[in-house]
Design a protein around this motif. Sequence first.
Motif, mmCIF file in Angstrom:
data_model
loop_
_atom_site.group_PDB
_atom_site.id
_atom_site.type_symbol
_atom_site.label_atom_id
_atom_site.label_comp_id
_atom_site.label_asym_id
_atom_site.label_seq_id
_atom_site.Cartn_x
_atom_site.Cartn_y
_atom_site.Cartn_z
ATOM 1 N N CYS A 50 -44.457 37.657 13.494
ATOM 2 C CA CYS A 50 -45.045 38.972 13.265
ATOM 3 C C CYS A 50 -46.237 38.850 12.312
ATOM 4 O O CYS A 50 -46.140 38.193 11.280
ATOM 5 C CB CYS A 50 -43.997 39.916 12.690
ATOM 6 S SG CYS A 50 -44.702 41.518 12.223
ATOM 7 N N TYR A 52 -47.704 41.109 10.443
ATOM 8 C CA TYR A 52 -47.945 42.181 9.483
ATOM 9 C C TYR A 52 -47.642 41.873 8.026
ATOM 10 O O TYR A 52 -48.254 42.435 7.144
ATOM 11 C CB TYR A 52 -47.180 43.429 9.896
ATOM 12 C CG TYR A 52 -47.805 44.150 11.052
ATOM 13 C CD1 TYR A 52 -49.107 44.598 10.978
ATOM 14 C CD2 TYR A 52 -47.085 44.379 12.210
ATOM 15 C CE1 TYR A 52 -49.688 45.257 12.041
ATOM 16 C CE2 TYR A 52 -47.649 45.046 13.286
ATOM 17 C CZ TYR A 52 -48.952 45.482 13.183
ATOM 18 O OH TYR A 52 -49.509 46.129 14.234
ATOM 19 N N CYS A 53 -46.628 41.063 7.738
ATOM 20 C CA CYS A 53 -46.373 40.829 6.315
ATOM 21 C C CYS A 53 -45.779 39.449 6.102
ATOM 22 O O CYS A 53 -45.475 38.727 7.037
ATOM 23 C CB CYS A 53 -45.481 41.923 5.715
ATOM 24 S SG CYS A 53 -43.720 41.624 5.867
ATOM 25 N N VAL A 55 -42.973 38.410 5.226
ATOM 26 C CA VAL A 55 -41.584 38.096 5.599
ATOM 27 C C VAL A 55 -41.578 37.094 6.760
ATOM 28 O O VAL A 55 -40.787 36.166 6.799
ATOM 29 C CB VAL A 55 -40.817 39.372 5.978
ATOM 30 C CG1 VAL A 55 -39.424 39.032 6.494
ATOM 31 C CG2 VAL A 55 -40.698 40.285 4.773
ATOM 32 N N GLY A 56 -42.514 37.282 7.698
ATOM 33 C CA GLY A 56 -42.647 36.323 8.793
ATOM 34 C C GLY A 56 -41.547 36.393 9.824
ATOM 35 O O GLY A 56 -41.018 35.361 10.274
ATOM 36 N N CYS A 57 -41.168 37.589 10.238
ATOM 37 C CA CYS A 57 -40.116 37.729 11.250
ATOM 38 C C CYS A 57 -40.548 37.085 12.576
ATOM 39 O O CYS A 57 -41.711 37.154 12.956
ATOM 40 C CB CYS A 57 -39.808 39.208 11.475
ATOM 41 S SG CYS A 57 -39.151 40.018 10.006
ATOM 42 N N LEU A 84 -36.724 43.326 13.899
ATOM 43 C CA LEU A 84 -38.088 43.640 13.473
ATOM 44 C C LEU A 84 -38.051 45.021 12.827
ATOM 45 O O LEU A 84 -37.326 45.902 13.285
ATOM 46 C CB LEU A 84 -39.043 43.685 14.677
ATOM 47 C CG LEU A 84 -39.273 42.378 15.454
ATOM 48 C CD1 LEU A 84 -40.075 42.660 16.721
ATOM 49 C CD2 LEU A 84 -39.968 41.339 14.600
ATOM 50 N N CYS A 85 -38.828 45.206 11.770
ATOM 51 C CA CYS A 85 -38.931 46.545 11.192
ATOM 52 C C CYS A 85 -39.792 47.394 12.143
ATOM 53 O O CYS A 85 -40.376 46.868 13.091
ATOM 54 C CB CYS A 85 -39.534 46.473 9.790
ATOM 55 S SG CYS A 85 -41.317 46.244 9.777
ATOM 56 N N LYS A 87 -42.688 48.545 12.017
ATOM 57 C CA LYS A 87 -44.075 48.066 12.144
ATOM 58 C C LYS A 87 -44.132 46.861 13.084
ATOM 59 O O LYS A 87 -44.945 46.807 14.004
ATOM 60 C CB LYS A 87 -44.575 47.681 10.748
ATOM 61 C CG LYS A 87 -46.061 47.676 10.604
ATOM 62 C CD LYS A 87 -46.387 47.703 9.126
ATOM 63 C CE LYS A 87 -47.626 46.914 8.839
ATOM 64 N NZ LYS A 87 -47.902 46.809 7.424
ATOM 65 N N GLY A 88 -43.236 45.896 12.824
ATOM 66 C CA GLY A 88 -43.209 44.708 13.670
ATOM 67 C C GLY A 88 -42.812 45.036 15.100
ATOM 68 O O GLY A 88 -43.310 44.434 16.057
HETATM 69 S S1 SF4 Z 1 -41.234 42.819 11.343
HETATM 70 FE FE1 SF4 Z 1 -41.693 44.000 9.496
HETATM 71 S S2 SF4 Z 1 -40.678 42.867 7.827
HETATM 72 FE FE2 SF4 Z 1 -40.869 41.476 9.596
HETATM 73 S S3 SF4 Z 1 -42.804 40.349 9.256
HETATM 74 FE FE3 SF4 Z 1 -43.236 42.128 10.564
HETATM 75 S S4 SF4 Z 1 -43.878 43.726 9.124
HETATM 76 FE FE4 SF4 Z 1 -42.836 42.172 7.919
#
Ligand code: SF4
Length: 188
Positions: A50, A52-53, A55-57, A84-85, A87-88
């Motif tokens: 992912c 976006y952040c 955390v690296g999901c 995934l949150c 956003k992800g």
């Molecule tokens: S799914 Fe959400 S918590 Fe995971 S890396 Fe993406 S933004 Fe971050």
Amino acid sequence: MTLSRRDFMKAAGTGTAIGTLAALGAGLEAPTVRARELRISGAKVYPSVCPYCAVGCGQLVHVQNGQIVNIEGNPDSPVSQGNLCPKGAATYQLAVNPNRVTEVLYRAPGSDHWEKKDLDWAMDRIAQRFKETRDATFFEKSPDGKTVNNTLGIFSLGGATMDNEFNYSHSKLMRATGVVAIENQARI
Ligand code: SF4
């Protein structure tokens, strides 16, 4: 499941469409799974991360005929185990979206107005400026004679919507051309 007309009318009078189906015992899960299977049927699957952040999901990217058709959580990821949150989970909409910007506004040096240019033009222009700046500011040696092969005239700042693969190749490009000031919000 056998359903009489009377049973149907009775259930329909007690709730919403979804509530009605649930009341009738119709599983919603199977059609949902089936629809998803159809969308990714025959698609190639690429593990990714992912963007976006930090955390690296883990994500799985499904590609069919060169087009992304689905992005979902990767159950094999030790980081996120398929989760995934929100956003992800919406990453697919980042990649495939008719609202994506496909042109840029450019104001030439000394000009008093903006011009619309397509992305290919913008990419060529950026590459040209990058090369000019790099060549004008590149040092093979530091003032005390050490080999440095770098430029301090360019700073690379990545954003969270650049995916893992882009960041990997971008950092290679920056280092190969001597850029040493490289930063990105999403540090993995
Ligand atoms: S799914 Fe959400 S918590 Fe995971 S890396 Fe993406 S933004 Fe971050």
